[in-house]
Design a protein around this motif. Structure first.
Motif, PDB file in Angstrom:
ATOM      1  N   PRO A 281      -5.671 -40.617  -8.150  1.00 36.26           N
ATOM      2  CA  PRO A 281      -4.232 -40.402  -8.075  1.00 36.26           C
ATOM      3  C   PRO A 281      -3.536 -41.159  -9.203  1.00 36.26           C
ATOM      4  N   GLU A 282      -2.246 -40.941  -9.340  1.00 34.69           N
ATOM      5  CA  GLU A 282      -1.493 -41.644 -10.385  1.00 34.69           C
ATOM      6  C   GLU A 282      -1.562 -43.143 -10.142  1.00 34.69           C
ATOM      7  N   LEU A 283      -1.971 -43.861 -11.155  1.00 29.75           N
ATOM      8  CA  LEU A 283      -2.155 -45.304 -11.034  1.00 29.75           C
ATOM      9  C   LEU A 283      -0.984 -46.054 -11.664  1.00 29.75           C
ATOM     10  N   PRO A 284      -0.821 -47.329 -11.308  1.00 29.04           N
ATOM     11  CA  PRO A 284       0.350 -48.079 -11.779  1.00 29.04           C
ATOM     12  C   PRO A 284       0.272 -48.537 -13.234  1.00 29.04           C
ATOM     13  N   CYS A 285      -0.845 -48.252 -13.898  1.00 27.31           N
ATOM     14  CA  CYS A 285      -1.005 -48.754 -15.257  1.00 27.31           C
ATOM     15  C   CYS A 285      -2.011 -47.883 -15.998  1.00 27.31           C
ATOM     16  N   GLY A 338       0.282 -58.253 -16.659  1.00 28.40           N
ATOM     17  CA  GLY A 338      -0.227 -56.894 -16.828  1.00 28.40           C
ATOM     18  C   GLY A 338      -1.618 -56.687 -16.303  1.00 28.40           C
ATOM     19  N   SER A 339      -2.186 -57.732 -15.652  1.00 26.18           N
ATOM     20  CA  SER A 339      -3.512 -57.581 -15.041  1.00 26.18           C
ATOM     21  C   SER A 339      -3.442 -56.584 -13.890  1.00 26.18           C
ATOM     22  N   LEU A 340      -4.597 -56.069 -13.532  1.00 26.08           N
ATOM     23  CA  LEU A 340      -4.697 -55.167 -12.391  1.00 26.08           C
ATOM     24  C   LEU A 340      -5.103 -55.969 -11.167  1.00 26.08           C
ATOM     25  N   GLY A 341      -4.234 -56.060 -10.187  1.00 21.83           N
ATOM     26  CA  GLY A 341      -4.579 -56.674  -8.910  1.00 21.83           C
ATOM     27  C   GLY A 341      -5.243 -55.631  -8.031  1.00 21.83           C
ATOM     28  N   LEU A 342      -6.500 -55.849  -7.697  1.00 24.98           N
ATOM     29  CA  LEU A 342      -7.281 -54.878  -6.941  1.00 24.98           C
ATOM     30  C   LEU A 342      -7.633 -55.500  -5.600  1.00 24.98           C
TER      31      LEU A 342
END
Length: 607
Positions: A281-285, A338-342
């Motif tokens: 799906p559309e991701l935030p980054c 700008g890191s990806l919090g997973l």
């Protein structure tokens, strides 16, 4: 943790509430109770232990009334006794509460100074006494609840009924889930849609800071300041038949056998069969521009994160930090903007993981969550959600949700690797093909039940068990050890196999079973060498391997389970299934409460 169910309408409330509590047993609890209005007066029945104890009490002393609330309690403040069981209340009010009131001691001292006498050790009674105080001062039920809510600090969901106000129920929540269900001339309140599944599919999921006034005619939502708000009514996908055992002895057994289906359903969401490509799906980054990822979770979900880190770093070459959620915000690590919090959670309500999410948000991270409940608090607070399609998981010990999380993380890894130029079309097709093969390989693993049962007989009488693995098998070993501890109550520890000679090898003798996950991957020879060291010291080796590793393992293993050989990338998913099955078979042999092990809760909604 804990469960709430409430109803107001025309039907007898007690059987409806009791059945709702039965459906919430999976959350974990150690006492239960129900309160209803009988001729305008509050009447309660409470019992320590299992719901069956409450059921026997209700048979002896039936509880009439058409407005009622019920609760299954997982003890936080105060022992799991009948007196500490919910509902708590006075002659004017009864409440049930999930969560923790952090300032209860301050409120309790204040109320005691007003002459209020407390009857329990719980923080929850403070809510009832505070509402009662405002009622005694002439405030309406709604006013009394709203004034009380402004005094409470912590995470909570509550349901309240009032003497002489038949047909009225008020609910409120802050950092804890609560759902409103709509019926015909009756309304429901529950900790989640599962409690309400046989009653209605029309659900509104309350948001943090919501209060709701419920009558048989409907629900009015408002803020804690009393300002009206609109909340969307949704149609829940869950059906009342979704949680039957379908002939299995335990929910855990049923859920183990759902691994192939769940993996397949999750893959259907994420892979285009025509192009054999991962489609997210559309991701935030932009995944190609993410400088690093920060992964966090609790329990089994944390072990899934460990496998995910292994994949993301080795395949996608994305730097990954990983933290247990309960430690992340207190460690206060420096985070790259700008890191990806997973984040990973089965329920989407795990208190520590939700707090970690908010910490990452405050540090300008993009938030992507892997969740099984897509109407949860974490879902609402995430930039995007990858759903696991595992369906309801009733057994407290997570099984199918874990492999579904791994499946999602594997697909995400492929997408990240592709976006970063680390995987070409041929490489993606190779890994996608391996993933699409997983449902049938999971079924093959389940077919090894007899061999796993034979292993279980060796472990069932042990006091200590060691689990070993290397690389992506180390988290699998940790998952196996956790499952054994959770449901069989045998002490078990997992180690990276290469760490054995740095201390744990001193524990090995002929009374200690050693469970190893050793498929034929690039680390097979290293793992085999570590097992030979354990064998030389009398260790009883119980090994999960595959068709390529079986011949070499057979020379040293007391028993082994031979699984199909799969791609190195998907080996952790297949190897997870038998270690979970082993824990189940040991627990059955020991006669423990497999689905509801002592002291545990399914959804840990308190710190």
């Amino acid at each position: 943790m804990c469960g709430i169910c409430g109803v107001t309408g025309l039907r007898h409330a007690t059987p409806i509430v009791f059945e709702g509590l039965r459906r919430l047993e999976y959350r974990g609890y150690d006492s239960a109770g129900i309160a209803t209005l009988v001729d305008g007066k509050i009447s309660r029945r409470r019992a320590a232990g299992k719901l069956d104890n409450l059921g026997l009490l209700l048979e002896e002393k039936p509880l009439a009334g058409t407005t009622g609330i019920g609760h299954t309690r997982w003890a936080t403040h105060g022992a799991p006794t009948t007196s500490n069981a919910h509902p708590h209340g006075t002659d004017r009010v009864a409440i049930v509460h999930n969560g923790i009131i952090e300032n209860f001691e301050t409120l309790r001292h204040e109320l005691e100074a007003e002459g209020v006498v407390f009857e329990t050790e719980t923080d929850s009674e403070t809510i009832a006494r505070l509402i009662d105080l405002y009622l005694s001062q002439g405030h309406t039920p709604k006013e009394s609840v709203l004034k009380s809510l402004k005094r409470l600090e912590g995470a909570y969901a509550i349901a309240v009924i009032f003497a002489e106000h038949d047909g009225l129920m008020i609910g409120a929540c802050h950092s804890a889930p609560l759902a409103v269900g709509y019926g015909d001339d009756e309304m429901f309140l529950g900790s989640d849609s599962l409690a309400l599944a046989p009653l209605t599919r029309r659900i509104t999921y309350m948001q943090d800071g919501d209060c709701v006034v419920i009558t048989p005619a409907g629900a009015q939502f408002m803020t804690f300041d009393g300002e009206p708000v609109e909340r969307e009514e949704k149609i829940a996908a869950l059906t009342s038949g979704a949680i039957g055992k379908d002939g299995y002895q335990h929910f855990m057994e049923k859920e183990l056998h759902e691994h192939p289906l769940v993996i397949g359903q999750t893959l259907q969401r994420m892979i285009d069969p025509a192009t054999r490509q991962v489609v997210l799906p559309e991701l935030p980054c932009n995944l190609a521009e993410v400088p690093r990822a920060v992964m966090t979770a609790c329990g089994s979900a944390f072990y899934a994160a460990m496998v995910g880190r292994f994949w993301l770093e080795s395949v996608a070459r994305l730097p990954v930090d990983i933290d247990i959620a309960s430690e992340l915000r207190y460690r206060d690590p420096p985070l790259t903007k700008g890191s990806l919090g997973l984040l990973i959670s089965q329920s989407g309500e795990t208190a520590d993981t939700l707090a970690a999410l908010r910490t990452l948000r405050q540090n300008s991270a993009h938030i992507l969550s892997v969740l099984n409940v897509e109407h949860s608090t974490m879902a609402r607070e995430s930039d995007a959600v990858l759903g696991t399609a595992a369906g309801p998981e009733i057994s407290v010990a997570s099984t199918k949700a874990f492999t579904a999380q791994l499946t999602v993380l594997a697909c995400l890894t492929i997408a990240v690797a592709r976006s970063r130029g680390m995987l070409d079309a041929a490489g993606e097709e190779e890994l996608v093909t391996a993933l699409l093969d997983l449902p049938s390989r999971a079924a093959d693993a389940l077919a090894q039940a007899d061999a796993i049962r034979s292993m279980a007989r060796i472990i069932a009488d042990a006091s200590n068990v060691l689990y070993l693995g290397r690389g992506s098998m180390f988290p699998v070993a940790m998952e196996g050890a956790l499952k054994l501890k959770e449901i069989s109550y045998i002490h078990a520890e997992a180690y990276a196999a290469g760490e054995m000679k740095h201390g744990p090898i001193s524990l090995i003798d002929n009374t200690v079973p050693i469970v190893a996950s050793a498929p034929f991957t690039p680390l097979f020879d290293k793992t085999l060498s570590n097992l030979q060291e354990a064998k030389a010291r009398g260790g009883r080796l119980l090994v999960f391997t595959d068709t390529k590793g079986a011949e070499r393992v057979s020379a040293i293993a007391e028993q082994m389970v031979v699984l199909p050989h799969v791609h190195d990338f998907t080996a952790p998913v297949v190897q997870t299934i038998p270690v979970q099955m082993l824990a189940y078979e040991v627990a059955v042999l020991r006669g423990t409460d497999v689905d509801q092990p002592r002291n545990l809760a399914k959804s840990v909604t308190v710190e």
